[in-house]
Design a protein around this motif. Structure first.
Motif, PDB file in Angstrom:
ATOM      1  N   PHE A 103      20.481   1.048   9.020  1.00 55.22           N
ATOM      2  CA  PHE A 103      19.241   0.618   9.335  1.00 55.22           C
ATOM      3  C   PHE A 103      19.058   1.195  10.803  1.00 55.22           C
ATOM      4  O   PHE A 103      19.699   0.799  11.664  1.00 55.22           O
ATOM      5  CB  PHE A 103      19.145  -0.931   9.299  1.00 55.22           C
ATOM      6  N   GLU A 104      18.147   2.269  10.725  1.00 54.73           N
ATOM      7  CA  GLU A 104      17.825   2.700  12.257  1.00 54.73           C
ATOM      8  C   GLU A 104      16.197   2.480  12.382  1.00 54.73           C
ATOM      9  O   GLU A 104      15.541   2.817  11.759  1.00 54.73           O
ATOM     10  CB  GLU A 104      18.238   4.020  12.316  1.00 54.73           C
ATOM     11  N   LEU A 105      16.103   1.812  13.605  1.00 58.19           N
ATOM     12  CA  LEU A 105      14.723   1.642  13.966  1.00 58.19           C
ATOM     13  C   LEU A 105      14.207   2.740  14.977  1.00 58.19           C
ATOM     14  O   LEU A 105      14.832   2.732  15.906  1.00 58.19           O
ATOM     15  CB  LEU A 105      14.501   0.178  14.539  1.00 58.19           C
ATOM     16  N   VAL A 106      13.125   3.327  14.735  1.00 62.33           N
ATOM     17  CA  VAL A 106      12.557   4.353  15.487  1.00 62.33           C
ATOM     18  C   VAL A 106      11.401   3.833  16.444  1.00 62.33           C
ATOM     19  O   VAL A 106      10.529   3.394  15.947  1.00 62.33           O
ATOM     20  CB  VAL A 106      11.953   5.631  14.762  1.00 62.33           C
ATOM     21  N   SER A 107      11.795   3.806  17.763  1.00 62.55           N
ATOM     22  CA  SER A 107      10.828   3.423  18.789  1.00 62.55           C
ATOM     23  C   SER A 107      11.001   4.179  20.142  1.00 62.55           C
ATOM     24  O   SER A 107      11.788   5.211  20.262  1.00 62.55           O
ATOM     25  CB  SER A 107      11.049   2.099  19.255  1.00 62.55           C
ATOM     26  N   ASP A 108       9.880   4.095  20.794  1.00 62.21           N
ATOM     27  CA  ASP A 108       9.807   4.819  22.138  1.00 62.21           C
ATOM     28  C   ASP A 108      10.197   3.769  23.259  1.00 62.21           C
ATOM     29  O   ASP A 108       9.501   3.639  24.092  1.00 62.21           O
ATOM     30  CB  ASP A 108       8.385   5.343  22.157  1.00 62.21           C
TER      31      ASP A 108
END
Length: 114
Positions: free
Chosen positions: A43-48
């Motif tokens: 599970f990888e959450l893409v955020s800035d």
């Protein structure tokens, strides 16, 4: 201060349950990731950088990549991994399985911080 929320995310071959998650921004949230599939998943959450990791998540992928400054959890079949995170801003962020071919097979979802 907000109480700790708990989100349970389950990986099966090849999808997440649930695939859409809603969390109040600013709320510390424990994400429990369980792999009920027959092969490894993550599970990888893409955020800035709008999402603060409050406990350690595994930035080392089991397939040779790294996920610096990203929320990343990995679990072999039957395993569970957890992380506590908190969003500093409202928004919708994509998450997916980084194992080759899994995202393309439909292992994607969204987390919306309200």
């Amino acid at each position: 201060m907000f109480p700790l929320e708990v989100v349970k995310l389950v990986a099966v071959d090849f999808s997440y349950k649930p695939s859409e998650i809603y969390i109040k921004k600013g709320t510390p949230t424990k994400v429990t990731f369980k792999n009920e599939g027959n092969v490894e998943h993550d599970f990888e959450l893409v955020s800035d950088e709008d999402i603060l990791i409050q406990t350690t998540s595994s930035t080392n992928h089991q397939h040779g990549k790294t996920a610096a400054k990203k929320v990343h959890l990995h679990a072999k079949p039957g395993e569970t991994a957890t992380v506590v995170l908190k969003a500093t801003a409202a928004g919708t962020y994509q998450f997916y399985c980084t194992i080759p071919g899994h995202k393309e097979s439909g292992m994607v979802g969204r987390i919306t911080f309200l």
